[in-house]
Design a protein around this motif. Structure first.
Motif, PDB file in Angstrom:
ATOM      1  N   ARG A 178      11.108 -10.479  -7.195  1.00 51.60           N
ATOM      2  CA  ARG A 178      10.384  -9.576  -6.214  1.00 51.60           C
ATOM      3  C   ARG A 178      10.390  -9.820  -4.751  1.00 51.60           C
ATOM      4  O   ARG A 178      10.633  -8.929  -4.003  1.00 51.60           O
ATOM      5  CB  ARG A 178       8.932  -9.661  -6.908  1.00 51.60           C
ATOM      6  CG  ARG A 178       8.841  -9.185  -8.227  1.00 51.60           C
ATOM      7  CD  ARG A 178       7.403  -9.239  -8.931  1.00 51.60           C
ATOM      8  NE  ARG A 178       7.177  -8.820 -10.110  1.00 51.60           N
ATOM      9  CZ  ARG A 178       6.115  -8.772 -10.759  1.00 51.60           C
ATOM     10  NH1 ARG A 178       5.017  -9.337 -10.355  1.00 51.60           N
ATOM     11  NH2 ARG A 178       6.175  -8.440 -12.111  1.00 51.60           N
ATOM     12  N   VAL A 191       2.326  -8.743   0.935  1.00 51.26           N
ATOM     13  CA  VAL A 191       1.580  -8.591  -0.366  1.00 51.26           C
ATOM     14  C   VAL A 191       2.153  -9.528  -1.409  1.00 51.26           C
ATOM     15  O   VAL A 191       3.447  -9.738  -1.667  1.00 51.26           O
ATOM     16  CB  VAL A 191       1.816  -7.132  -0.880  1.00 51.26           C
ATOM     17  CG1 VAL A 191       0.858  -7.159  -2.237  1.00 51.26           C
ATOM     18  CG2 VAL A 191       1.006  -6.287   0.085  1.00 51.26           C
ATOM     19  N   LYS A 242      -0.683  -9.732  -5.880  1.00 51.10           N
ATOM     20  CA  LYS A 242      -0.874  -8.409  -5.176  1.00 51.10           C
ATOM     21  C   LYS A 242      -1.965  -8.482  -4.047  1.00 51.10           C
ATOM     22  O   LYS A 242      -2.142  -7.655  -3.278  1.00 51.10           O
ATOM     23  CB  LYS A 242      -1.141  -7.337  -6.018  1.00 51.10           C
ATOM     24  CG  LYS A 242       0.030  -6.956  -6.869  1.00 51.10           C
ATOM     25  CD  LYS A 242       1.541  -6.909  -6.590  1.00 51.10           C
ATOM     26  CE  LYS A 242       2.332  -6.608  -7.558  1.00 51.10           C
ATOM     27  NZ  LYS A 242       3.688  -6.623  -6.964  1.00 51.10           N
ATOM     28  N   GLN A 243      -2.139  -9.976  -3.698  1.00 50.61           N
ATOM     29  CA  GLN A 243      -3.137 -10.115  -2.648  1.00 50.61           C
ATOM     30  C   GLN A 243      -2.338  -9.989  -1.261  1.00 50.61           C
ATOM     31  O   GLN A 243      -1.249 -10.546  -1.351  1.00 50.61           O
ATOM     32  CB  GLN A 243      -3.981 -11.533  -2.798  1.00 50.61           C
ATOM     33  CG  GLN A 243      -4.799 -11.752  -3.925  1.00 50.61           C
ATOM     34  CD  GLN A 243      -5.978 -10.846  -3.856  1.00 50.61           C
ATOM     35  OE1 GLN A 243      -6.717 -10.736  -2.992  1.00 50.61           O
ATOM     36  NE2 GLN A 243      -6.270 -10.034  -4.823  1.00 50.61           N
ATOM     37  N   ASN A 244      -3.162  -9.624   0.023  1.00 50.67           N
ATOM     38  CA  ASN A 244      -2.408  -9.693   1.020  1.00 50.67           C
ATOM     39  C   ASN A 244      -2.456 -11.150   1.668  1.00 50.67           C
ATOM     40  O   ASN A 244      -3.208 -11.774   1.775  1.00 50.67           O
ATOM     41  CB  ASN A 244      -3.199  -8.752   2.309  1.00 50.67           C
ATOM     42  CG  ASN A 244      -2.199  -8.561   3.238  1.00 50.67           C
ATOM     43  OD1 ASN A 244      -1.075  -8.010   3.394  1.00 50.67           O
ATOM     44  ND2 ASN A 244      -2.643  -8.805   4.549  1.00 50.67           N
TER      45      ASN A 244
END
Length: 224
Positions: A76, A197, A202-204
């Motif tokens: 990813r 991200v 998926k947290q910044n």
């Protein structure tokens, strides 16, 4: 080795100037191996430790390097870097001051593999790739200027080459026109901030690098 951030999927460390991220022909111990050893010892992991190299910094540059601790995070992150979804901010110290306090630089860069150097042109030439960055003067000392750089493309030696092209080679970077080297062999370029991200949670994430020990980094007065 300074760990700036870690969780189950990624680890972000501060690379000292002079360290290599991955093994090369010098045979010097790379940062990736030091991180593997850190993980192995801290978490008492048997066998080989998985660590994915997602990006690199030039050897004389200090700052933040992101590694993947799982194959899911690696694939990813590779995709995010490819798409430009990882936002990196650099700080550079130059002897000369750019004519404009802030600007967009667009050049066409040609990489010379034998010299391990890139050359900047103001127009497209054979074998060139478009390079874009924005810069802003953010600090000063008696003799030097501190410049913040946001990369919009990721080309070989891009910041070094483009700043030199406007007459502002980075301090210590004799390859690109600096008058003298830094005592420790570094160049005064720092991967200061990284924002993206998180590939799994998926947290910044927004991470700042510590400043190198070189006193000049700490002597810069901010420019409003």
């Amino acid at each position: 080795m300074k760990v700036v951030y870690e969780d189950n999927h990624i680890i972000i460390v501060f690379k000292e100037a002079g360290e290599i991220v991955q093994g090369d022909k010098t045979g010097d111990e790379p940062l990736s191996e030091k991180v593997k050893l850190y993980i192995k010892q801290k978490y008492q992991k048997p066998g080989n430790v998985f660590l994915g190299v997602v990006h690199r910094l030039d050897r004389p540059v200090a700052g933040l390097v992101v590694f993947a601790r799982t194959s899911k995070a690696l694939s990813r992150l590779n995709e995010m870097f490819r798409k430009g979804e990882v936002h990196k901010t650099y700080w550079a110290i130059t002897k000369n001051t750019p004519q404009q306090p802030e600007a967009l630089l667009e050049n066409w860069l040609v990489r010379n593999e034998k010299q391990n150097k890139s050359y900047a042109y103001d127009h497209e030439v054979a074998g060139s790739k478009l390079a874009k960055l924005t810069y802003k003067i953010i600090g000063r000392s008696d003799n030097y200027t501190l410049i913040e750089v946001h990369l919009l493309t990721g080309r070989h030696h891009q910041i070094r080459c483009q700043l030199a092209h406007i007459g502002c080679p980075i301090r210590g970077d004799m390859k690109y026109g600096a008058k003298r080297s830094n005592p420790d062999g570094s160049i005064s370029l720092l991967a200061r901030h990284i924002e993206f991200v998180h590939p799994v949670s998926k947290q910044n994430l927004s991470i700042d690098s510590p400043l190198p020990s070189d006193a000049l980094w700490h002597a810069m007065s901010p420019v409003e």
